[in-house]
Write a protein that holds these residues in place. Structure first.
Motif, short mmCIF file in Angstrom:
data_model
loop_
_atom_site.label_atom_id
_atom_site.label_comp_id
_atom_site.label_asym_id
_atom_site.label_seq_id
_atom_site.Cartn_x
_atom_site.Cartn_y
_atom_site.Cartn_z
N PHE B 209 0.82 -1.21 0.00
CA PHE B 209 0.00 0.00 0.00
C PHE B 209 0.86 1.26 0.00
O PHE B 209 0.52 2.25 -0.66
CB PHE B 209 -0.97 -0.01 1.18
CG PHE B 209 -2.16 -0.88 0.92
CD1 PHE B 209 -3.12 -0.50 -0.01
CD2 PHE B 209 -2.31 -2.10 1.55
CE1 PHE B 209 -4.20 -1.30 -0.29
CE2 PHE B 209 -3.39 -2.91 1.28
CZ PHE B 209 -4.35 -2.52 0.36
N ILE B 273 -2.29 -9.04 -0.92
CA ILE B 273 -3.15 -7.89 -0.62
C ILE B 273 -4.48 -8.38 -0.06
O ILE B 273 -4.96 -7.91 0.97
CB ILE B 273 -3.41 -7.05 -1.89
CG1 ILE B 273 -2.10 -6.46 -2.40
CG2 ILE B 273 -4.42 -5.95 -1.61
CD1 ILE B 273 -2.23 -5.73 -3.72
N GLU B 274 -5.08 -9.36 -0.76
CA GLU B 274 -6.39 -9.85 -0.33
C GLU B 274 -6.30 -10.49 1.05
O GLU B 274 -7.16 -10.27 1.90
CB GLU B 274 -6.95 -10.84 -1.36
CG GLU B 274 -7.50 -10.11 -2.58
CD GLU B 274 -7.73 -11.01 -3.77
OE1 GLU B 274 -7.77 -12.24 -3.59
OE2 GLU B 274 -7.86 -10.49 -4.88
N MET B 277 -5.95 -7.70 3.63
CA MET B 277 -7.19 -6.94 3.83
C MET B 277 -8.25 -7.81 4.51
O MET B 277 -8.99 -7.34 5.36
CB MET B 277 -7.74 -6.45 2.49
CG MET B 277 -6.89 -5.44 1.79
SD MET B 277 -7.24 -3.71 2.20
CE MET B 277 -8.99 -3.57 2.00
N LEU B 278 -8.33 -9.08 4.09
CA LEU B 278 -9.37 -9.95 4.65
C LEU B 278 -9.12 -10.30 6.10
O LEU B 278 -10.04 -10.62 6.84
CB LEU B 278 -9.50 -11.24 3.81
CG LEU B 278 -10.17 -11.05 2.47
CD1 LEU B 278 -10.19 -12.34 1.68
CD2 LEU B 278 -11.59 -10.52 2.61
N SER B 279 -7.83 -10.21 6.53
CA SER B 279 -7.57 -10.46 7.94
C SER B 279 -8.01 -9.27 8.78
O SER B 279 -8.02 -9.32 10.00
CB SER B 279 -6.07 -10.71 8.15
OG SER B 279 -5.36 -9.51 8.00
N GLY B 280 -8.38 -8.18 8.10
CA GLY B 280 -8.91 -7.02 8.81
C GLY B 280 -7.85 -6.14 9.40
O GLY B 280 -8.13 -5.24 10.18
N ILE B 282 -5.50 -4.09 7.69
CA ILE B 282 -5.32 -2.81 7.03
C ILE B 282 -6.67 -2.14 6.86
O ILE B 282 -7.58 -2.73 6.31
CB ILE B 282 -4.66 -3.01 5.66
CG1 ILE B 282 -3.42 -3.85 5.80
CG2 ILE B 282 -4.41 -1.68 4.99
CD1 ILE B 282 -2.13 -3.14 5.77
N LYS B 283 -6.77 -0.93 7.32
CA LYS B 283 -8.05 -0.22 7.18
C LYS B 283 -7.80 1.18 6.68
O LYS B 283 -7.97 2.15 7.39
CB LYS B 283 -8.77 -0.17 8.51
CG LYS B 283 -9.29 -1.52 8.93
CD LYS B 283 -9.45 -1.60 10.42
CE LYS B 283 -9.84 -3.02 10.84
NZ LYS B 283 -9.69 -3.19 12.27
N GLY B 284 -7.35 1.31 5.49
CA GLY B 284 -7.17 2.65 4.91
C GLY B 284 -5.86 3.22 5.20
O GLY B 284 -5.40 3.74 6.05
#
Lengths: 307, 284
Positions: B209, B273-274, B277-280, B282-284
Motif C-alpha cells: 500500500f 493484498i487480499e 485486507m481480509l484479515s482485517g 489494514i483499514k485505509g
C-alpha cells in the motif's frame, strides 16, 4: 499497547545502554515526523494570521483574523464544504451499498469469486491520476463514449462537457471515486463477512430463513465493526479529497468543483495568497481532528455498549 | 408437500444464483470496460479515436507509445516514480519497524507519549503542511530533489505503519525474545532476525500500500518538482494532458504505460493484498 512482563533482573545493569538504544531506534521516526508534520502545523498556524505573497524576503505582515474572516464570508468556501459533504453523502449512499453488495457477492457460493474479487479490486491499484484521466477521456464530449454512441445511432448533436457543469461535475467525480474504491471497501466488508461463523447461516437456513432475512438478522448485526471502519474512513476522508478532483476538473471551472483542500492549494499556489491558504490549512486541520475524534468517540461508545 | 417446498426452494435458489452471476458479470464489465477502451485506444490513430472510441483498432499502431515517450518522457517519469516508491517503502519499513519494536517491547514510561505523538500524526491532513514544506524545500534548496520528496512520503506513511506494526508485534509472544536474549541476541538482531520474519505478513501488505501511494502521489510532487526531468508519473501525465490536449492517442498510451508497473505488482501480489485486507489488519 499491552502490559509488559517484568524485566529480568540480569538486565538491570544494561538498563542505561538499553535506554540509549531505545532512543536511537525511535529517533529517525520522531525526527521525520517533527520536521514534516509537527513543525509545518505550527508554521501554518502562524502564517494563517499573516499576509504573504510567497516571495522569499517579502514581509509577512500581521493581519490578525482577516484571513479567517475572508474565508468564512467567501461563498466559494461554503461551496467547497458542500462539495466535501457531497463526497460524504456519496460514500454512504453509493459506495457503502455497492461495496457491501460486492462483498456479499465475492463471499457467496457462486463460482469464480476469486476472479471477481481480483477484478473488482483492480481500479484502486491503477493510481488516482490514471483513473481520473481514463474517465475524463471516456466522458470527453468530442470523442468519448457518449459521442461514440451518438455516432453509432447517427445522431449529430453537440454534447455538453459534463465536467464543466456545476454540481454535476462534482457528482461525476464522486461516481468515479466510488468506481475506484468499490473493490477496496468490498474487501473491508468481506473481512467482516468471512469472520461470521458459517454454522450460524446454515442453522438459520435450516430454520427456513430466506437470504434477505439472514442478511438482515445475522450478517448486518455481526458486521457492525466493518460499518464503523467504513464510516470513520468515509467521514474523515471527505475533507481530504484532492487528487481525483484536481486531475479531473482542477477544481474548476472557477473553483466550483473544489473541496477545501483544493481551495487551499489554489489560494496558495495559483493566487499567491499564502496567508489565506494557511488559514484554510488550519480550518482543515481543526475540522479533521474534530471529525476524527467525534466519529471515533461515537463509534467507540457504541462498541462498548454492544459488548 | 415437503417435496414441493423443496422444489420451490431449489427453484428460488437457482434464480438467486443467476441474479448473482448477472450482477457479478455486470460489475466485472463496469470495471474492465474503461480499462479495455483505454488500452484499445492507445493503439489507434487520432482520427480513429474521434471516429469511434469503442471500436477495435484497424491495425495496432505503436506510434502513440513512441510519441508519449518522446514528448512526455514517459519512461523517465515512470522510473522516477518507481525509485521514489521503492525507497519510500524501504525507509518506511526500516524506520517504522525500529520504532514499533521499541514501542512494543520496552517498558519506559515515556513511550506512552511517543505512541500518542505518532497517533496525532494520523489526524493531521496532508494538505495543511503544503506551504511550510514548500518553504522548507525552497530554504534548503531541496526542490527537484527526489530524496526530499521521499522523506515527505515517509513522514506521511509513518504513523499508520507504526500503528500497524506495533499492534502486530504486541500479539507476538515474548517467549520468543526471551529465548533470543538469553542466547545473547542484541536488540538489532532480535528485531531483524527474530521478529521481522514473524511480522512479514503485515509488513508485506502495508509495504504494497505504501508503494502504490508513493507511486501515484500527486500534490507534493506538484509543488516540489519544477524541473520536468524530475516529474513523477502522475505529475507528468497531468502536465501532458493539459499541454498536449490534442494528442489524444499519446495520452491514452501514457496512461497505459503508467499503470503497467502497478498491474504487474498486482498480478504478483494480489493474494498477499487480499489476505492482508481480509484479515482485517489494514483499514485505509
Amino acid at each position: 499497547m499491552s502490559k509488559k512482563s517484568t524485566v529480568p533482573k540480569v538486565k538491570q545493569k544494561l538498563d542505561k545502554k538499553d535506554l540509549t538504544i531505545s532512543i536511537l531506534f525511535l529517533l529517525p521516526a520522531i525526527l521525520i515526523c517533527v520536521v514534516f508534520i509537527i513543525y509545518p502545523v505550527f508554521d501554518t498556524f502562524s502564517l494563517s494570521f499573516r499576509k504573504w505573497n510567497g516571495m522569499f524576503g517579502a514581509v509577512k505582515e500581521w493581519v490578525g483574523m482577516e484571513n479567517y474572516y475572508k474565508i468564512v464570508t467567501d461563498k466559494m468556501f461554503w461551496n467547497a464544504m458542500l462539495n466535501s459533504f457531497y463526497f460524504m453523502i456519496g460514500g454512504f449512499v453509493i459506495l457503502m451499498p455497492l461495496a457491501f453488495g460486492l462483498a456479499l457477492l465475492v463471499t457467496s457460493k457462486i463460482k469464480g469469486t476469486s476472479f471477481f474479487r481480483t477484478c473488482y479490486f483492480l481500479p484502486c491499484m491503477l493510481g488516482t491520476t490514471a483513473v481520473a484521466l481514463m474517465w475524463t477521456f471516456m466522458l470527453n464530449p468530442n470523442f468519448g463514449v457518449f459521442h461514440a454512441i451518438e455516432n453509432l445511432l447517427g445522431i449529430d448533436m453537440p454534447l455538453p462537457d459534463v465536467l464543466t457543469v456545476k454540481t454535476l461535475n462534482v457528482w461525476i467525480v464522486i461516481l468515479v471515486n466510488e468506481w475506484m474504491y468499490a473493490g477496496y471497501n468490498m474487501l473491508i466488508f468481506a473481512a467482516g463477512l468471512v469472520a461470521i461463523p458459517e454454522d450460524l447461516n446454515e442453522a438459520a437456513a435450516l430454520d427456513g430463513a430466506t437470504g434477505w432475512q439472514r442478511i438482515r438478522y445475522i450478517t448486518l448485526p455481526l458486521m457492525k465493526n466493518s460499518f464503523k471502519v467504513f464510516s470513520i474512513l468515509c467521514i474523515t476522508g471527505c475533507l481530504k479529497v484532492f487528487d481525483i478532483i484536481w486531475a479531473m476538473t482542477r477544481g474548476g471551472p472557477n473553483d466550483i468543483s473544489s473541496t477545501p483542500s483544493i481551495m487551499l492549494y489554489s489560494q496558495g499556489f495559483s493566487y499567491k495568497l499564502f496567508g489565506r491558504s494557511s488559514a484554510y490549512g488550519v480550518i482543515l486541520l481543526v475540522l479533521g481532528v474534530v471529525l476524527s475524534i467525534v466519529t471515533n468517540r461515537i463509534f467507540r461508545e457504541d462498541k462498548d455498549l454492544a459488548m | 408437500m415437503a417435496e414441493t417446498i423443496g422444489k420451490k426452494n431449489k427453484h428460488k435458489v437457482r434464480t438467486a444464483t443467476v441474479v448473482l452471476y448477472i450482477i457479478a458479470i455486470f460489475w466485472t464489465f463496469m470495471t474492465l470496460f474503461p480499462v479495455a477502451v483505454t488500452i484499445l485506444a492507445s493503439f489507434k490513430s487520432k482520427a480513429e479515436i474521434y471516429l469511434n472510441l469503442m471500436s477495435w483498432p484497424k491495425e495496432f499502431l505503436i506510434e502513440n507509445y513512441i510519441n508519449a515517450n518522446k514528448t512526455a518522457d514517459a519512461l523517465r517519469t515512470i522510473t522516477n516514480s518507481l525509485i521514489v516508491a521503492s525507497l519510500t517503502t524501504v525507509a518506511n519499513t526500516v524506520v517504522g519497524m525500529m520504532a514499533a519494536y521499541i514501542l512494543s517491547r520496552k517498558d519506559y514510561k515515556f513511550l506512552k507519549f511517543v505512541y500518542l505523538f505518532f497517533m496525532i500524526g494520523v489526524m493531521v491532513p496532508v494538505h495543511c503542511t503544503l506551504i511550510p514544506i514548500n518553504n522548507l524545500a525552497t530554504g534548503l534548496n531541496a526542490k527537484n530533489n527526489l530524496f526530499f520528496l521521499i522523506l515527505i512520503y515517509v513522514a506521511f506513511n509513518m504513523s499508520q505503519a507504526i500503528f500497524l506494526y506495533t499492534g502486530f508485534m504486541d500479539g507476538i509472544s515474548r517467549n520468543l525474545d526471551e529465548a533470543a536474549i538469553i542466547d545473547g541476541c542484541s536488540n538489532w538482531s532480535l528485531l531483524w532476525r527474530i521478529l521481522f520474519p514473524v511480522c512479514k505478513p503485515i509488513v508485506a501488505t502495508e509495504a504494497i500500500f505504501i508503494f502504490i501511494a508513493g507511486y501515484s502521489e500527486l500534490v507534493f510532487s506538484m509543488i516540489m518538482m519544477t524541473d520536468s526531468k524530475f516529474f513523477t508519473v502522475s505529475r507528468a501525465m497531468l502536465n501532458f494532458s493539459s499541454t498536449h490536449s490534442q494528442e489524444i492517442g499519446n495520452q491514452f498510451a501514457f496512461v497505459v504505460m503508467s499503470v503497467i508497473p502497478m498491474v504487474l505488482i498486482y498480478i504478483l501480489f494480489h493474494k498477499q493484498i487480499e489476505k492482508g485486507m481480509l484479515s482485517g489488519a489494514i483499514k485505509g
